[in-house]
Design a protein around this motif. Structure first.
Motif, mmCIF file in Angstrom:
data_model
loop_
_atom_site.group_PDB
_atom_site.id
_atom_site.type_symbol
_atom_site.label_atom_id
_atom_site.label_comp_id
_atom_site.label_asym_id
_atom_site.label_seq_id
_atom_site.Cartn_x
_atom_site.Cartn_y
_atom_site.Cartn_z
ATOM 1 N N ARG A 385 -5.478 8.737 6.507
ATOM 2 C CA ARG A 385 -4.666 8.666 5.286
ATOM 3 C C ARG A 385 -3.766 7.430 5.288
ATOM 4 O O ARG A 385 -3.648 6.742 4.277
ATOM 5 C CB ARG A 385 -3.827 9.936 5.157
ATOM 6 C CG ARG A 385 -4.662 11.158 4.787
ATOM 7 C CD ARG A 385 -3.786 12.400 4.752
ATOM 8 N NE ARG A 385 -4.595 13.582 4.381
ATOM 9 C CZ ARG A 385 -4.088 14.825 4.335
ATOM 10 N NH1 ARG A 385 -2.792 15.042 4.647
ATOM 11 N NH2 ARG A 385 -4.861 15.841 3.998
ATOM 12 N N ARG A 386 -3.156 7.134 6.450
ATOM 13 C CA ARG A 386 -2.326 5.935 6.529
ATOM 14 C C ARG A 386 -3.173 4.671 6.327
ATOM 15 O O ARG A 386 -2.775 3.731 5.633
ATOM 16 C CB ARG A 386 -1.611 5.891 7.876
ATOM 17 C CG ARG A 386 -0.533 6.950 8.034
ATOM 18 C CD ARG A 386 0.349 6.640 9.226
ATOM 19 N NE ARG A 386 -0.404 6.667 10.471
ATOM 20 C CZ ARG A 386 -0.544 7.757 11.239
ATOM 21 N NH1 ARG A 386 -0.001 8.920 10.860
ATOM 22 N NH2 ARG A 386 -1.236 7.715 12.345
ATOM 23 N N ALA A 387 -4.386 4.637 6.888
ATOM 24 C CA ALA A 387 -5.252 3.458 6.754
ATOM 25 C C ALA A 387 -5.731 3.271 5.323
ATOM 26 O O ALA A 387 -5.828 2.147 4.815
ATOM 27 C CB ALA A 387 -6.448 3.595 7.691
ATOM 28 N N LEU A 388 -5.997 4.374 4.617
ATOM 29 C CA LEU A 388 -6.458 4.252 3.235
ATOM 30 C C LEU A 388 -5.361 3.701 2.332
ATOM 31 O O LEU A 388 -5.630 2.864 1.456
ATOM 32 C CB LEU A 388 -6.904 5.621 2.716
ATOM 33 C CG LEU A 388 -8.254 6.140 3.257
ATOM 34 C CD1 LEU A 388 -8.503 7.565 2.755
ATOM 35 C CD2 LEU A 388 -9.381 5.215 2.835
ATOM 36 N N ALA A 389 -4.122 4.156 2.541
ATOM 37 C CA ALA A 389 -3.028 3.649 1.701
ATOM 38 C C ALA A 389 -2.833 2.154 1.919
ATOM 39 O O ALA A 389 -2.700 1.370 0.973
ATOM 40 C CB ALA A 389 -1.757 4.424 2.026
ATOM 41 N N THR A 390 -2.803 1.724 3.169
ATOM 42 C CA THR A 390 -2.617 0.292 3.464
ATOM 43 C C THR A 390 -3.790 -0.524 2.948
ATOM 44 O O THR A 390 -3.631 -1.602 2.364
ATOM 45 C CB THR A 390 -2.467 0.091 4.972
ATOM 46 O OG1 THR A 390 -1.403 0.930 5.437
ATOM 47 C CG2 THR A 390 -2.147 -1.334 5.291
ATOM 48 N N GLY A 391 -5.008 -0.072 3.095
ATOM 49 C CA GLY A 391 -6.192 -0.826 2.670
ATOM 50 C C GLY A 391 -6.266 -0.961 1.171
ATOM 51 O O GLY A 391 -6.733 -1.981 0.642
#
Length: 542
Positions: A385-391
């Motif tokens: 979830r953290r990686a999707l928001a940043t990406g």
């Protein structure tokens, strides 16, 4: 007057009829054929290279001081009993004729035969060496005869004493079923009949009412070398070599040798000897079988008695049953005691191993593994979830930058394409002008060439030649005629002049004295020499 006297010998010479080369050749051909007809020539064959691709044979006959061309046509060559060979002295029978193509005479051969015993022996030796070089006479290819054949095939004359001697000898020694293939053993067709008989016996089936013989006898009585020559022919020798049946040759007397004797599996000195070699003596076989039966019975009695004595000796040497079973029983008891202890020890080891495996299985149970997998899955979900928001934020900035660059590049590309299309349009207009100019020039040049070829066709056409006084002669099929020799008397001709056509019928040429021409002048001078010769050499067509 002097000029007139000088022309008289030439004029008198033309009184002789003119002959073409073909007419002279045909006249000579008829004269020679009527004078000689059929002749017999003795000479040596020279320049023989075998049959031509057409099947005809061409060679020469020569002696010490002369030679003559010879021809054997294809149909005659296949029927010859003696084939031509280089250096063979022969007596040839044929017709003398000429060959116009070479202005020579030749003999058309209808029959050929060797010139004497010496030539036959030379031909015999030459043929023997040739066949031996092919391996037909090798001992390794000869087969053994069956000891007692059921059927015997005989190739010989049915009317001579030979077949009676063979049948009588076979009946005396051991009666067998005899198949006779009647042939002529002397003459032009005898070699072909003998070869066909050998091949015919080989072609019979191995069983049935008319089965293939087990042994084959080729026989003939005595005679001279010429009488026995059929058995020296190559067709007979090759048929004997290809025979599927063991073959006995019995040709002539003991001193007579032919080529079939070399290729046969066995040579008999006489036909009676061939019958003796084909079957044994029945009475001798009966006596030999009786002696063998007596010896066999005695040998079997001695063999059985010897085996009986050996069996009694072996029985006495065998140990008692208790002695044989005592040692195996002791080993069985010892093994049963060891087996019970081993079973108990094995049971304890297996129980301990099972406890260890149950502990390992509890650690690897599905509930424990599912609990550990759930913890790992929760941690991975949070990281994702953290990686999707940043990406997503980064991709939005990158897409906006790429969109502005794409708009600028599209505007520049459209401008460059417009400039390139304008330049291409200007080049296309220039090329269209050049092409139109070149097309008009090419059309003008081809029209000039067409007018020139038309003028050339008119100047070279035969109509201009007719206008100069010549005429074109055609036959009834409207084909042009170029030579008087190709026109038959009485043929219908069509003659085309410059102003029209006329029909005519061809006739024989007129003699020099009958030709109509300009009369001599009162002073006695001869007319123009060239014109006179032309008028004398040309006959009337009307």
């Amino acid at each position: 007057m002097a000029e007139s006297r000088a022309l008289m010998p030439e004029a008198s010479a033309t009184n002789a009829p003119e002959l073409s080369v073909s007419e002279l050749s045909n006249a000579l051909k008829r004269t020679i054929e009527d004078r000689f007809g059929f002749v017999r020539l003795r000479g040596e064959i020279s320049n023989y290279r075998g049959p031509h691709s057409s099947g005809h044979a061409y060679f020469c006959l020569k002696d010490a001081s002369a030679r003559i061309d010879a021809v054997i046509w294809k149909g005659v060559f296949s029927r010859l009993r003696v084939k031509p060979q280089e250096g063979l002295e022969v007596v040839a029978t044929g017709k003398i004729t000429t060959f116009p193509g070479k202005s020579s005479y030749q003999i058309i051969i209808e029959a050929i035969e060797p010139a004497g015993v010496g030539a036959l022996m030379a031909l015999f030796e030459e043929r023997r060496r040739t066949l031996a070089a092919e391996g037909l006479f090798d001992e390794a290819r000869k087969r053994a005869l069956p000891f007692l054949p059921l059927r015997i095939g005989v190739v010989t004359s049915p009317t001579g004493a030979v077949i009676r001697d063979i049948l009588h000898r076979i009946a005396d020694r051991f009666p067998r079923h005899v198949l006779v293939w009647p042939v002529r053993v002397q003459g032009e067709t005898s070699a072909a009949e003998i070869a066909a008989a050998i091949a015919g016996f080989s072609a019979l089936p191995s069983d049935g009412s008319l089965a293939r013989p087990d042994v084959l006898i080729v026989a003939r009585g005595g005679g001279s070398l010429e009488d026995l020559w059929s058995f020296n022919e190559e067709i007979v020798v090759r048929a004997a070599a290809a025979s599927l049946i063991p073959l006995i040759s019995a040709i002539g007397h003991e001193t007579d040798w032919t080529l079939i004797d070399h290729v046969a599996d066995l040579r008999a000195p006489t036909p009676t000897g061939a019958a003796e070699k084909a079957v044994p003596v029945r009475l001798e076989l009966i006596a030999a079988l009786a002696d063998l039966e007596r010896r066999h019975a005695g040998a079997m009695a001695r063999f059985i008695e010897r085996r009986r004595a050996e069996a009694r000796a072996l029985f006495r040497a065998l140990p008692q049953a208790e002695e044989i079973l005592a040692l195996p029983r002791q080993r069985l008891d010892h093994a049963s005691r060891r087996l019970s202890g081993a079973v108990l020890r094995t049971h304890d080891r297996q129980r301990i191993a099972l406890g260890k495996l149950s502990q390992r299985l509890a650690r690897q149970s599905p509930q424990a593994r599912l609990s550990r997998a759930g913890e790992r899955l929760s941690a991975l979900e949070q990281r994702m979830r953290r990686a999707l928001a940043t990406g997503a934020d980064r991709r939005g900035e990158r897409i906006r930058a790429l969109g502005s660059r794409l708009v600028n590049a599209r505007i520049s590309s459209v401008r460059m394409e417009q400039e390139r299309a304008a330049a291409a349009r200007r080049r296309l207009d220039a090329l269209a002008g050049r092409m139109a100019h070149a097309f008009r020039g090419g059309i003008a040049w081809r029209r000039a060439e067409l007018r020139r070829f038309d003028q050339l066709l008119v100047s070279l056409g035969y109509k201009n030649v007719l206008a100069r006084g010549f005429a074109l002669v055609r036959d009834a099929e409207n084909k042009p005629l170029r030579l008087a020799a190709g026109i038959a008397d009485g043929a219908l001709l069509d003659i085309e002049f410059a102003d029209g056509r006329k029909s005519a019928i061809a006739g024989p040429p007129q003699e020099a004295g009958q030709a109509t021409g300009p009369a001599k002048s009162s002073r006695g001078t001869a007319p123009d020499n060239k014109k006179t010769r032309k008028e004398r050499g040309q006959g009337s067509l009307f």
